[in-house]
Design a protein around this motif. Structure first.
Motif, PDB file in Angstrom:
ATOM      1  N   THR A 119      87.715  32.912 -13.639  1.00  0.00           N
ATOM      2  CA  THR A 119      88.667  32.298 -14.573  1.00  0.00           C
ATOM      3  C   THR A 119      89.967  33.088 -14.618  1.00  0.00           C
ATOM      4  O   THR A 119      91.066  32.511 -14.603  1.00  0.00           O
ATOM      5  CB  THR A 119      88.048  32.231 -15.983  1.00  0.00           C
ATOM      6  OG1 THR A 119      86.866  31.412 -15.937  1.00  0.00           O
ATOM      7  CG2 THR A 119      89.022  31.638 -16.979  1.00  0.00           C
ATOM      8  N   PHE A 120      89.852  34.407 -14.630  1.00  0.00           N
ATOM      9  CA  PHE A 120      91.035  35.267 -14.679  1.00  0.00           C
ATOM     10  C   PHE A 120      91.868  35.127 -13.398  1.00  0.00           C
ATOM     11  O   PHE A 120      93.095  34.986 -13.450  1.00  0.00           O
ATOM     12  CB  PHE A 120      90.597  36.722 -14.862  1.00  0.00           C
ATOM     13  CG  PHE A 120      91.719  37.682 -15.123  1.00  0.00           C
ATOM     14  CD1 PHE A 120      92.277  37.795 -16.382  1.00  0.00           C
ATOM     15  CD2 PHE A 120      92.218  38.482 -14.099  1.00  0.00           C
ATOM     16  CE1 PHE A 120      93.312  38.681 -16.627  1.00  0.00           C
ATOM     17  CE2 PHE A 120      93.256  39.369 -14.333  1.00  0.00           C
ATOM     18  CZ  PHE A 120      93.798  39.471 -15.604  1.00  0.00           C
ATOM     19  N   VAL A 121      91.194  35.136 -12.233  1.00  0.00           N
ATOM     20  CA  VAL A 121      91.907  35.023 -10.954  1.00  0.00           C
ATOM     21  C   VAL A 121      92.573  33.657 -10.825  1.00  0.00           C
ATOM     22  O   VAL A 121      93.737  33.553 -10.403  1.00  0.00           O
ATOM     23  CB  VAL A 121      90.943  35.283  -9.781  1.00  0.00           C
ATOM     24  CG1 VAL A 121      91.613  34.963  -8.441  1.00  0.00           C
ATOM     25  CG2 VAL A 121      90.459  36.728  -9.789  1.00  0.00           C
ATOM     26  N   ASN A 122      91.854  32.600 -11.183  1.00  0.00           N
ATOM     27  CA  ASN A 122      92.450  31.261 -11.112  1.00  0.00           C
ATOM     28  C   ASN A 122      93.659  31.137 -12.031  1.00  0.00           C
ATOM     29  O   ASN A 122      94.640  30.470 -11.707  1.00  0.00           O
ATOM     30  CB  ASN A 122      91.404  30.205 -11.480  1.00  0.00           C
ATOM     31  CG  ASN A 122      90.658  29.686 -10.270  1.00  0.00           C
ATOM     32  OD1 ASN A 122      91.069  29.916  -9.134  1.00  0.00           O
ATOM     33  ND2 ASN A 122      89.576  28.977 -10.497  1.00  0.00           N
ATOM     34  N   SER A 123      93.588  31.795 -13.186  1.00  0.00           N
ATOM     35  CA  SER A 123      94.717  31.751 -14.104  1.00  0.00           C
ATOM     36  C   SER A 123      95.923  32.495 -13.525  1.00  0.00           C
ATOM     37  O   SER A 123      97.072  32.089 -13.731  1.00  0.00           O
ATOM     38  CB  SER A 123      94.323  32.364 -15.452  1.00  0.00           C
ATOM     39  OG  SER A 123      95.364  32.247 -16.388  1.00  0.00           O
ATOM     40  N   ILE A 124      95.683  33.574 -12.768  1.00  0.00           N
ATOM     41  CA  ILE A 124      96.784  34.283 -12.100  1.00  0.00           C
ATOM     42  C   ILE A 124      97.467  33.362 -11.099  1.00  0.00           C
ATOM     43  O   ILE A 124      98.704  33.297 -11.026  1.00  0.00           O
ATOM     44  CB  ILE A 124      96.262  35.557 -11.406  1.00  0.00           C
ATOM     45  CG1 ILE A 124      95.836  36.587 -12.448  1.00  0.00           C
ATOM     46  CG2 ILE A 124      97.333  36.140 -10.486  1.00  0.00           C
ATOM     47  CD1 ILE A 124      95.215  37.838 -11.855  1.00  0.00           C
ATOM     48  N   PHE A 125      96.672  32.640 -10.292  1.00  0.00           N
ATOM     49  CA  PHE A 125      97.267  31.673  -9.362  1.00  0.00           C
ATOM     50  C   PHE A 125      98.131  30.658 -10.115  1.00  0.00           C
ATOM     51  O   PHE A 125      99.227  30.295  -9.679  1.00  0.00           O
ATOM     52  CB  PHE A 125      96.169  30.937  -8.588  1.00  0.00           C
ATOM     53  CG  PHE A 125      95.571  31.744  -7.463  1.00  0.00           C
ATOM     54  CD1 PHE A 125      96.373  32.317  -6.492  1.00  0.00           C
ATOM     55  CD2 PHE A 125      94.197  31.911  -7.366  1.00  0.00           C
ATOM     56  CE1 PHE A 125      95.824  33.053  -5.449  1.00  0.00           C
ATOM     57  CE2 PHE A 125      93.640  32.647  -6.337  1.00  0.00           C
ATOM     58  CZ  PHE A 125      94.449  33.227  -5.372  1.00  0.00           C
ATOM     59  N   GLU A 126      97.630  30.200 -11.258  1.00  0.00           N
ATOM     60  CA  GLU A 126      98.360  29.184 -12.025  1.00  0.00           C
ATOM     61  C   GLU A 126      99.673  29.740 -12.585  1.00  0.00           C
ATOM     62  O   GLU A 126     100.663  29.021 -12.703  1.00  0.00           O
ATOM     63  CB  GLU A 126      97.484  28.661 -13.158  1.00  0.00           C
ATOM     64  CG  GLU A 126      98.028  27.426 -13.839  1.00  0.00           C
ATOM     65  CD  GLU A 126      97.035  26.803 -14.803  1.00  0.00           C
ATOM     66  OE1 GLU A 126      97.147  25.591 -15.057  1.00  0.00           O
ATOM     67  OE2 GLU A 126      96.151  27.523 -15.303  1.00  0.00           O
ATOM     68  N   VAL A 127      99.689  31.036 -12.921  1.00  0.00           N
ATOM     69  CA  VAL A 127     100.904  31.667 -13.436  1.00  0.00           C
ATOM     70  C   VAL A 127     102.040  31.565 -12.417  1.00  0.00           C
ATOM     71  O   VAL A 127     103.208  31.424 -12.783  1.00  0.00           O
ATOM     72  CB  VAL A 127     100.621  33.147 -13.783  1.00  0.00           C
ATOM     73  CG1 VAL A 127     101.910  33.923 -13.994  1.00  0.00           C
ATOM     74  CG2 VAL A 127      99.773  33.235 -15.037  1.00  0.00           C
TER      75      VAL A 127
END
Length: 424
Positions: A119-127
């Motif tokens: 979840t954290f890594v996917n959120s970084i991509f989204e940023v």
């Protein structure tokens, strides 16, 4: 109704005339559908593994952390890099990471901590991806079509989310969690493909090495622009206030529906469906009928509508009245969103769009979990109708304080002069 801007297209007209934008738009719609599946699937995995509501709430918090702490820095890099490559890399990265969850779950080897890492890594991509997408819209459709383009984006996102949430339960129940997560991963790859096959305009940039001092200088340039451009600054503050107000809605609505109205989960679902239906109608109206309306007018209408609806929500006597008020709030939000996004995109230089979009996203996303926590604590001591009414007053008061200040009055005057001028 204000006269439309000369040469502006409707939402559907933008999709027909701007084929590359239409391809990326379609990829984003598919991705939003997958995101809706993903929300239910991940929450179900947490429930299966832990049975803890605390863990579910923690997962939501983890999802917002990269946006809050990395957003401004990501914007600097987005303005330096090829936005097309950023979008492709982020979609592919999210697809691969999501596939790893499906594989581990299917093998029965998915630890809880891994879900938080994913979840954290996917959120970084989204940023990185969100400001890149926001920055290319003016380049692809032209500034005269920003309102229609942002409206059709909002319409499609709401529709995809509605169908995605509706399909998620069926997919998880009939095909299993693995199928839902794999479907979400595939939607990311399809979104990346939509960018690959599209011609995305790029800005001419001087290729400078990435060093700390120039990086911080460019970050400061973005902050300085927002401070100096009062229209953009006030619009971002308004977006933060609206998201602060909307943050407690999901958390407090079930308690309000059961406690104040004596309703069950079926009626609660109807209220949220009314909100989504109103948002769909609002986005269609903005994209097709009010596409040429000045952004400041759309923003005023939208903010006043959201504030009024929020205030009325605490006074509703029945389920159907709550559905009607929720639909009214949903109807107003696309007006505010289209006016806000188009205004910021129109006033921001193209080479700073990534930084401004990231700053905007950081403030907006930080407001929602903060308000949910504050409202939850306040609702322990104050009735929820009073909380809703207070948030409505907050939106109205902030709108009145900012949207009728000199910079926005000047925008309104310019829009009126442009509308009354004879066609050239």
């Amino acid at each position: 109704m204000p006269a439309p801007q000369a040469g502006s297209l409707s939402g559907l007209g933008v999709l027909r005339a701007k084929r590359d934008f239409a391809r990326i738009w379609a990829g984003q719609v598919v991705s939003r559908f997958g995101d809706a599946l993903d929300v239910i699937a991940f929450m179900w995995i947490i429930l299966e593994l832990t049975g803890s509501t605390l863990m579910m709430g923690t997962l939501v918090v983890v999802n917002t952390l990269p946006s809050i702490f990395l957003g401004p820095f990501a914007g600097v890099l987005v303005d330096r890099w090829s936005r097309r490559r950023v979008m492709i890399a982020c979609d592919v990265g999210r697809g691969l990471v999501t596939l790893s969850v499906a594989a581990l779950w299917a093998l029965g080897s998915l630890p809880v901590w891994m879900l938080f890492v994913v979840t954290f890594v996917n959120s970084i991509f989204e940023v990185f991806e969100l400001p890149a997408r926001g920055a290319v819209v003016p380049l692809m459709v032209g500034r005269e079509n920003l309102v229609a383009a942002n409206a059709i984006y909002g319409f499609a996102s709401s529709l995809a989310q509605l169908f995605g949430l509706g399909a998620a339960g069926v997919v998880v129940a009939s095909l299993g969690v693995t199928a839902a997560v794999v479907t979400d991963a595939v939607t990311f790859f399809l979104s990346a493909l939509s960018v690959v096959v599209s011609a995305v305009p790029e800005l001419e940039r001087e290729r400078l090495p990435l060093k700390i001092r120039p990086f911080l200088r460019e970050l400061g340039e973005g902050l300085a622009f927002v401070r100096s451009e009062k229209v953009v600054l006030f619009a971002i503050v308004l977006a933060g206030v609206v998201n602060f107000a909307l943050g407690p809605l999901n958390a407090l609505m079930p308690v309000f529906a059961r406690g104040a109205l004596g309703l069950g989960p079926e009626a609660l679902s109807l209220i949220f469906m009314g909100f989504t239906a109103g948002a769909l109608v609002g986005a269609a109206l903005v994209g097709q009928i009010f596409k040429g309306t000045a952004e400041v007018i759309l923003l005023r209408w939208g903010m006043v509508g959201v504030g009024l609806a929020y205030g009325l929500l605490g006074l509703v006597p029945s389920a159907w009245a709550a559905v009607a008020v929720a639909a009214g709030m949903g109807l107003a939000i696309p007006f505010a969103q289209a006016g806000f996004s188009s205004l910021v995109q129109r006033r921001t230089p193209e080479d700073r769009m990534g930084r401004v979009s990231s700053l905007m996203g950081t403030l907006v996303l930080a407001a929602m979990p903060l308000s949910a926590g504050v409202a939850g604590a306040v609702a322990e001591r104050v009735s929820i109708p009073i909380v809703f009414a207070s948030l409505g007053v907050l939106v109205m008061a902030t709108s009145a304080a900012l949207l009728w200040t000199w910079p926005f009055r000047e925008l309104r005057r310019e829009a009126a002069e442009k509308a009354s001028a004879p066609p050239s």
